[in-house]
Write a protein that holds these residues in place. Structure first.
Motif, PDB file in Angstrom:
ATOM      1  N   PRO A 188      36.914  -9.619  29.161  1.00 54.84           N
ATOM      2  CA  PRO A 188      36.550 -10.512  28.051  1.00 54.84           C
ATOM      3  C   PRO A 188      37.752 -11.289  27.512  1.00 54.84           C
ATOM      4  O   PRO A 188      38.887 -10.785  27.507  1.00 54.84           O
ATOM      5  N   ARG A 189      37.500 -12.490  27.046  1.00 55.87           N
ATOM      6  CA  ARG A 189      38.580 -13.304  26.486  1.00 55.87           C
ATOM      7  C   ARG A 189      39.196 -12.657  25.246  1.00 55.87           C
ATOM      8  O   ARG A 189      40.381 -12.823  24.971  1.00 55.87           O
ATOM      9  N   ALA A 190      38.381 -11.915  24.504  1.00 57.08           N
ATOM     10  CA  ALA A 190      38.819 -11.377  23.216  1.00 57.08           C
ATOM     11  C   ALA A 190      39.919 -10.334  23.318  1.00 57.08           C
ATOM     12  O   ALA A 190      40.549  -9.994  22.315  1.00 57.08           O
ATOM     13  N   VAL A 191      40.187  -9.819  24.531  1.00 54.17           N
ATOM     14  CA  VAL A 191      41.219  -8.777  24.651  1.00 54.17           C
ATOM     15  C   VAL A 191      42.618  -9.378  24.742  1.00 54.17           C
ATOM     16  O   VAL A 191      43.607  -8.644  24.784  1.00 54.17           O
ATOM     17  N   PHE A 192      42.697 -10.715  24.769  1.00 49.63           N
ATOM     18  CA  PHE A 192      43.992 -11.385  24.895  1.00 49.63           C
ATOM     19  C   PHE A 192      44.416 -12.030  23.580  1.00 49.63           C
ATOM     20  O   PHE A 192      43.588 -12.450  22.765  1.00 49.63           O
ATOM     21  N   TRP A 193      45.746 -12.138  23.426  1.00 53.47           N
ATOM     22  CA  TRP A 193      46.316 -12.981  22.369  1.00 53.47           C
ATOM     23  C   TRP A 193      47.412 -13.843  22.996  1.00 53.47           C
ATOM     24  O   TRP A 193      48.290 -13.321  23.662  1.00 53.47           O
ATOM     25  N   PRO A 194      47.336 -15.164  22.791  1.00 55.74           N
ATOM     26  CA  PRO A 194      46.217 -15.875  22.179  1.00 55.74           C
ATOM     27  C   PRO A 194      44.981 -15.844  23.085  1.00 55.74           C
ATOM     28  O   PRO A 194      45.105 -15.599  24.284  1.00 55.74           O
ATOM     29  N   VAL A 195      43.820 -16.091  22.498  1.00 57.35           N
ATOM     30  CA  VAL A 195      42.574 -16.084  23.272  1.00 57.35           C
ATOM     31  C   VAL A 195      42.602 -17.256  24.252  1.00 57.35           C
ATOM     32  O   VAL A 195      42.778 -18.408  23.838  1.00 57.35           O
ATOM     33  N   PRO A 196      42.481 -16.988  25.550  1.00 57.33           N
ATOM     34  CA  PRO A 196      42.528 -18.082  26.538  1.00 57.33           C
ATOM     35  C   PRO A 196      41.236 -18.891  26.522  1.00 57.33           C
ATOM     36  O   PRO A 196      40.205 -18.429  26.026  1.00 57.33           O
ATOM     37  N   ASN A 197      41.318 -20.088  27.085  1.00 60.79           N
ATOM     38  CA  ASN A 197      40.104 -20.919  27.168  1.00 60.79           C
ATOM     39  C   ASN A 197      39.452 -20.802  28.543  1.00 60.79           C
ATOM     40  O   ASN A 197      38.670 -21.653  28.944  1.00 60.79           O
ATOM     41  N   VAL A 198      39.811 -19.747  29.274  1.00 63.02           N
ATOM     42  CA  VAL A 198      39.189 -19.469  30.579  1.00 63.02           C
ATOM     43  C   VAL A 198      38.790 -17.995  30.625  1.00 63.02           C
ATOM     44  O   VAL A 198      39.333 -17.171  29.885  1.00 63.02           O
ATOM     45  N   ASP A 199      37.846 -17.683  31.492  1.00 55.39           N
ATOM     46  CA  ASP A 199      37.446 -16.290  31.696  1.00 55.39           C
ATOM     47  C   ASP A 199      38.363 -15.643  32.730  1.00 55.39           C
ATOM     48  O   ASP A 199      38.927 -16.314  33.596  1.00 55.39           O
ATOM     49  N   SER A 200      38.485 -14.324  32.639  1.00 59.74           N
ATOM     50  CA  SER A 200      39.343 -13.583  33.561  1.00 59.74           C
ATOM     51  C   SER A 200      38.546 -12.496  34.270  1.00 59.74           C
ATOM     52  O   SER A 200      37.462 -12.117  33.828  1.00 59.74           O
ATOM     53  N   ALA A 201      39.115 -12.021  35.375  1.00 60.23           N
ATOM     54  CA  ALA A 201      38.464 -10.954  36.141  1.00 60.23           C
ATOM     55  C   ALA A 201      39.529 -10.140  36.868  1.00 60.23           C
ATOM     56  O   ALA A 201      40.656 -10.602  37.082  1.00 60.23           O
ATOM     57  N   LEU A 202      39.155  -8.934  37.243  1.00 57.05           N
ATOM     58  CA  LEU A 202      40.033  -8.059  38.006  1.00 57.05           C
ATOM     59  C   LEU A 202      39.673  -8.136  39.487  1.00 57.05           C
ATOM     60  O   LEU A 202      38.498  -8.098  39.852  1.00 57.05           O
ATOM     61  N   VAL A 203      40.705  -8.251  40.312  1.00 57.45           N
ATOM     62  CA  VAL A 203      40.526  -8.275  41.764  1.00 57.45           C
ATOM     63  C   VAL A 203      41.288  -7.099  42.357  1.00 57.45           C
ATOM     64  O   VAL A 203      42.472  -6.903  42.058  1.00 57.45           O
ATOM     65  N   SER A 204      40.619  -6.304  43.178  1.00 56.35           N
ATOM     66  CA  SER A 204      41.300  -5.214  43.877  1.00 56.35           C
ATOM     67  C   SER A 204      41.576  -5.643  45.310  1.00 56.35           C
ATOM     68  O   SER A 204      40.882  -6.496  45.874  1.00 56.35           O
ATOM     69  N   PHE A 205      42.603  -5.051  45.883  1.00 56.92           N
ATOM     70  CA  PHE A 205      42.999  -5.396  47.247  1.00 56.92           C
ATOM     71  C   PHE A 205      43.429  -4.135  47.978  1.00 56.92           C
ATOM     72  O   PHE A 205      44.112  -3.280  47.406  1.00 56.92           O
ATOM     73  N   GLU A 206      43.034  -4.027  49.240  1.00 59.98           N
ATOM     74  CA  GLU A 206      43.490  -2.941  50.102  1.00 59.98           C
ATOM     75  C   GLU A 206      44.027  -3.536  51.397  1.00 59.98           C
ATOM     76  O   GLU A 206      43.334  -4.303  52.068  1.00 59.98           O
ATOM     77  N   ARG A 207      45.255  -3.184  51.721  1.00 57.92           N
ATOM     78  CA  ARG A 207      45.872  -3.734  52.928  1.00 57.92           C
ATOM     79  C   ARG A 207      45.215  -3.141  54.175  1.00 57.92           C
ATOM     80  O   ARG A 207      44.828  -1.970  54.190  1.00 57.92           O
ATOM     81  N   ALA A 208      45.115  -3.977  55.196  1.00 59.50           N
ATOM     82  CA  ALA A 208      44.601  -3.543  56.497  1.00 59.50           C
ATOM     83  C   ALA A 208      45.556  -4.047  57.575  1.00 59.50           C
ATOM     84  O   ALA A 208      46.458  -4.843  57.297  1.00 59.50           O
ATOM     85  N   ALA A 209      45.345  -3.616  58.779  1.00 60.54           N
ATOM     86  CA  ALA A 209      46.178  -4.089  59.887  1.00 60.54           C
ATOM     87  C   ALA A 209      45.972  -5.587  60.080  1.00 60.54           C
ATOM     88  O   ALA A 209      44.877  -6.112  59.872  1.00 60.54           O
TER      89      ALA A 209
END
Length: 282
Positions: A188-209
């Motif tokens: 959510p935007r509300a967890v940031f200071w200052p509040v951003p004007n864009v939405d955020s998301a978490l991306v996970s990554f796992e390395r492969a060969a």
């Protein structure tokens, strides 16, 4: 150990006379529950050596140290970098010895600058440098086996997109060269200071060969860049400059078992690697 809330974040910013800048993409997380969730999703613990990019005022740094992990924090802002060890000493004195702070641009970070090879990347990344930072670190630090990064939602979608998607492109393919990226949760935007004007998301990554060991990454990435430079073109047309002519591009594609009439957004990273294997000799 105490995590930073809104009052502490604003207090630190006021003390340091920090005015968050758009240039550095500074939006500081001030919600302890979000920090706990990131650490939990990253799955880090006492056995992990974590690389954190852009620790800012230290919200996530404290959460990572709370897990028992060892943390190398890379911060481009010298004022923030100088204050971070003091913040940790104040709020988590028992964990201070597990923190190393480097005043660096993560885009220029070299493996030998770190005290130990990190296994996990956890970061809140500005949208304008998120993909270049992730790609640089995956190339420079083969020890990184997994990552959890917070980025703008549109960037998260592009990082995790698969072939055939409208947003599948250069970031999607290049990250797929190293492994698998997944969009795991909105922030959510509300967890940031200052509040951003864009939405955020978490991306996970796992390395492969790497998909194909017999071709170098730079050659594959050159094909990817050419394929998406003009998205409307078929691969035969898009690779004309790269191959020397449209006819030569067509021949390379046929040799690689790829339909010359297909477009780049339909191809997997393995397809691009096969094309690179048949690159015309200069």
């Amino acid at each position: 150990m105490h995590l930073l809330g809104p009052a502490e974040i604003r207090g630190l910013a006021a003390e340091l006379d920090v005015r968050p800048t758009k240039k550095l993409g500074q939006n500081f997380v001030h919600d302890p529950n979000t920090v706990r969730r990131i650490v939990e999703l990253a799955g880090v613990g006492p056995a992990d050596s974590v690389l954190e990019v852009g620790p800012g005022l230290g919200s996530l740094t404290l959460g990572l140290l709370l897990s028992g992990a060892t943390v190398s924090a890379v911060e481009i802002d010298p004022v923030l970098a100088r204050r971070l060890p003091e913040t940790v000493a104040q709020y988590a004195p028992d964990a201070a010895s597990r923190l190393t702070v480097l005043t660096r641009d993560a885009l220029r970070l070299a493996a030998d600058e770190l005290p130990a090879p990190p296994g996990v990347l956890v970061a809140n990344l500005p949208y304008n440098v998120a993909v270049p930072v992730v790609l640089h670190l995956l190339a420079e630090l083969p020890s990184l086996t997994r990552a959890l990064v917070m980025v703008q939602t549109e960037v998260a979608d592009r990082m995790a997109a698969g072939p055939g998607s409208r947003i599948y492109g250069v970031p999607s393919v290049k990250i797929a060269w190293y492994g698998r990226a997944r969009k795991v949760a909105p922030v959510p935007r509300a967890v940031f200071w200052p509040v951003p004007n864009v939405d955020s998301a978490l991306v996970s990554f796992e390395r492969a060969a790497e998909p194909v060991s017999s071709v170098d990454r730079e050659t594959v990435f050159a094909v990817v860049d050419a394929a998406f430079a003009q998205r409307r073109k078929t691969m035969r047309g898009a690779l004309a400059s790269w191959a020397g002519s449209a006819d030569r591009a067509g021949a390379v594609l046929r040799a690689a078992g790829i339909d010359p009439g297909i477009r780049g957004e339909q191809l997997t990273v393995q397809d691009f690697a096969r094309i690179a294997q048949h690159a015309p000799s200069v």
